[in-house]
Scaffold this motif. Sequence first.
Motif, PDB file in Angstrom:
ATOM      1  N   ASP A 127       0.831  -1.201   0.000  1.00 49.90           N
ATOM      2  CA  ASP A 127       0.000   0.000   0.000  1.00 49.90           C
ATOM      3  C   ASP A 127       0.866   1.251   0.000  1.00 49.90           C
ATOM      4  O   ASP A 127       2.099   1.186   0.032  1.00 49.90           O
ATOM      5  N   SER A 128       0.185   2.406  -0.021  1.00 48.29           N
ATOM      6  CA  SER A 128       0.886   3.689  -0.103  1.00 48.29           C
ATOM      7  C   SER A 128       1.666   4.012   1.157  1.00 48.29           C
ATOM      8  O   SER A 128       2.544   4.878   1.141  1.00 48.29           O
ATOM      9  N   ASN A 129       1.358   3.333   2.254  1.00 48.20           N
ATOM     10  CA  ASN A 129       2.088   3.544   3.509  1.00 48.20           C
ATOM     11  C   ASN A 129       3.333   2.672   3.603  1.00 48.20           C
ATOM     12  O   ASN A 129       4.018   2.675   4.632  1.00 48.20           O
ATOM     13  N   GLY A 130       3.628   1.897   2.557  1.00 49.26           N
ATOM     14  CA  GLY A 130       4.783   1.015   2.575  1.00 49.26           C
ATOM     15  C   GLY A 130       4.513  -0.329   3.232  1.00 49.26           C
ATOM     16  O   GLY A 130       5.433  -1.110   3.434  1.00 49.26           O
ATOM     17  N   LYS A 131       3.257  -0.626   3.528  1.00 43.40           N
ATOM     18  CA  LYS A 131       2.903  -1.891   4.169  1.00 43.40           C
ATOM     19  C   LYS A 131       2.834  -2.992   3.119  1.00 43.40           C
ATOM     20  O   LYS A 131       2.085  -2.921   2.160  1.00 43.40           O
ATOM     21  N   LEU A 132       3.623  -4.036   3.340  1.00 47.58           N
ATOM     22  CA  LEU A 132       3.613  -5.218   2.481  1.00 47.58           C
ATOM     23  C   LEU A 132       2.891  -6.323   3.231  1.00 47.58           C
ATOM     24  O   LEU A 132       3.234  -6.638   4.378  1.00 47.58           O
ATOM     25  N   SER A 133       1.891  -6.918   2.604  1.00 47.25           N
ATOM     26  CA  SER A 133       1.061  -7.879   3.326  1.00 47.25           C
ATOM     27  C   SER A 133       0.670  -9.034   2.429  1.00 47.25           C
ATOM     28  O   SER A 133       0.499  -8.876   1.212  1.00 47.25           O
ATOM     29  N   LEU A 134       0.542 -10.199   3.049  1.00 47.09           N
ATOM     30  CA  LEU A 134       0.008 -11.385   2.402  1.00 47.09           C
ATOM     31  C   LEU A 134      -1.306 -11.713   3.094  1.00 47.09           C
ATOM     32  O   LEU A 134      -1.338 -11.968   4.297  1.00 47.09           O
TER      33      LEU A 134
END
Length: 870
Positions: A223-230
Amino acid sequence: MADKTFTGLTRQRKTPKSVRTAEITARTLITMGGMGTIVAIVLIFVFLLWVVFPLFGDASSTRLPAVGVPEDLEAPAFIATGVDENQLMGWVLAADGRLVVRQLSDGTVLQDRKLFGSAELTSWSFSPDGSECAFGFRDGTLVSGKIEFREDWPDEVSEEARKLRPGGALRHARGMVQMTPKGKLRYDALVADLKEPVKASDGSIDLLDYSITPGGQAFAYLDSNGKLSLSSIDERYNMMEDKKEYDVVDKPIVYDPPPGRGRPSFLRLSGIGNTLFLIWRDGFTLRFDARSEVLAAGGRLEVVEEIQLLGERTDGFVDRAEFLVGKNTLMVADDQGRLTGWFPTRPPGAYPRDGIVMAAGHVLVAEDASGVRVTQLTPSPRTRLLLAGYEDGSVRLFHVTTDQLIVTLATQKQQPVGGLALAPKEDGVVAWSSGSIERWRMDPGHPEATWASLFGKVWYEGNVGPEHDWEAEGGSDDFEPKLGLVKLVFGTLKATIYAMLIAAPIALLAAIFTSEFLEPKYRAPIKSVIEMMASLPSVVLGFLAAIVLAPFVKDVLVPVLCTFLVLPLVIMLGARLWQFLPTRTAIRMSGMPRFAAVALTLPVAIWFASVISPGVEGAFFAGDIMDWLNGGRGTAAGGWTFLFIPLGLLIAGFLVARFVGPWMRQVSLTWTRMQCAFADIVRFAAVLVVGFLVAWLLGQALGGMSDPRNSIVGPYQPRNAMIVGFVMGFAIVPIIYTLAEDALSSVPNQLREGSLGCGATPWQTALRIVVPTATSGIFSALMVGLGRAVGETMIVLMAAGNTPLLELNVFNGFRTLSANIAVELPEAVKDSTHYRILFMAGLVLFAMTFVINTIAEMVRRRFRKRFADL
């Protein structure tokens, strides 16, 4: 008038008409039968060529009329395209969420709508077949679903539709209706079946990928906040409110972005969701281990590998990154127009935690497109075909497995290709550019089948490197066919060689004994019994080998190996002990009693082998041959020594015969029969001692350099080449024996009598006079037996494990050409690549048999001429 003979004299008797009629009829039938056989064989060969020939044909394409469309949608804004199975309709999805479906023949708009209303689309993901899809939005929500063509069989249609001819189509509602060849109307329309939006993040979903895993839907996003998620979405039904509800199971991934690289440009999730890729514009890539066991343990997803997709280039960048069908091979397009296929491999000693290393197994370069950027990549939904659209308006179809360019297409406007679709049946291509839709009918042929892929090494998906392999069909559509015939040819030769090693000595020695030493009154019955062995069905022999012999041999492997070694020695020892009999007794027992004595050596050899086998296993294989074969206890020298015993005995026998034999013949002229027999025993013992010494020396020399467990022996499989060789040898013994015995029996008795009259022994006469004279027939017998072994099917199928392997190991299985045809041809789809390659295997088998018979005939003629001159 009476007929005249070749002497010029008039015949006194006239041939009856019935005899003439019978002769002419017989000659005609025989000629027709012979010619018919030749014609039948030629026709079989022609039929095989007719089926196989299309494999190597070139791909073809036909341009269809281009269609001009309003430029209300800019081509660079296309994020997905598609075409229906019959190539009547095509659709494009723009970056603003606008979906437009057009009739391809004239550009008529069938559907034009906004899929997501006012929601701002920021990211998207489509499966290689184009149906499964997911979308990310600026408000942090996710939407998944399907966009696909669905068919129906309507009852209420217009009168104009009912008048359509087969293949004809016209617009109906939101799609097209077409008359099928069977006279039924089929209605096709594009359906966007999307689920409710689900809140996944507080920021905008900038990068997104989506896969259908065994555990359900899997999303990976940044996302735009730099959050990488699975993440995954759990669907449940709320009975109180009568609606479906969705819960997001989020698993954040903590990682440190590489300094100075900014945000990644691509995010890709593998097909089963076990690997996550973050790809930067310059080709730098981080690979994360996302296996289910790591997630279940609550573990932190860590970077397990850093990859540079552009190799050593530092000034290039990645234009496109798309998965092939199955989402295992990642195709990367760089700024020079080069396409590289990356897939996971498991090399020995791999350093990443998961044991996987990404390898660039395929590089696709079109010489006429070097330096031209790729604007679109479209994988086939069925095979390893890949469509690439270029900046100069050209379109190229590649086959990734074989690294070949199939066909090049050129658009008329030569504008950058903005949208590209490959028909579901791979028989058409549709390209969108600003203001036009261009179409081609296409036949890609059989790109999987090339001379290099059939007989050369190919780097298949998941392998460490290029290999010969055969696995034509899998359990899913994303399976990569492996069509190398080398393993099958090798298996055929392996089965043939092991069978001939067992059958040829037994059959030839039996033929020599029957022809030269057995009493005539016993010759016919024994020959008839041996010939009756040929009537045993192959399926029965294969069944006995797989069910009875294979389990038995596994339990008594060392005694069996010792029997192979001991039996010839016991026979030779018995021959030397026979010399101790008085001359009169030996002559009186030269018939059936001697045959019975020879037969008695078999149980004696089996008993002696069982007695010495524990000592042999302890001395050579550290007390456990199965553990030794699996790489356990024991040294390589012990195995080499045991394997070299036959060679050592042969060397010792040659040396003793070459240097000791002439001396013994000189000094034994005045010896008695008993003295000669005793000296022969001593010489036999010397051969044994020297032979075992030579084997030990060779074993010690090679033991420090290599291990036989990595070559001619290895882990033991119950159904293996040794079992096949024994049983198939048993099946071809009657053929070789019958032909060889006939050849030996046809040698004139005058030659035997002359040899015996000159003082030669019966054995010397057989070995030096009869066998050389009959060499032509003996060789023909061997070649016929060899041809029988090459074409054997059922024994190999049931007793060899039917696994394609390229190993010399006598203790593992293999697959032959004939067995492969028997297993797979009934299930192969007619006219498919698999079907035609099976006929190619038959053609190879046909060619092998033809070559063997040709060589046999050439050698037979050579020997015939040689002995005719003598």
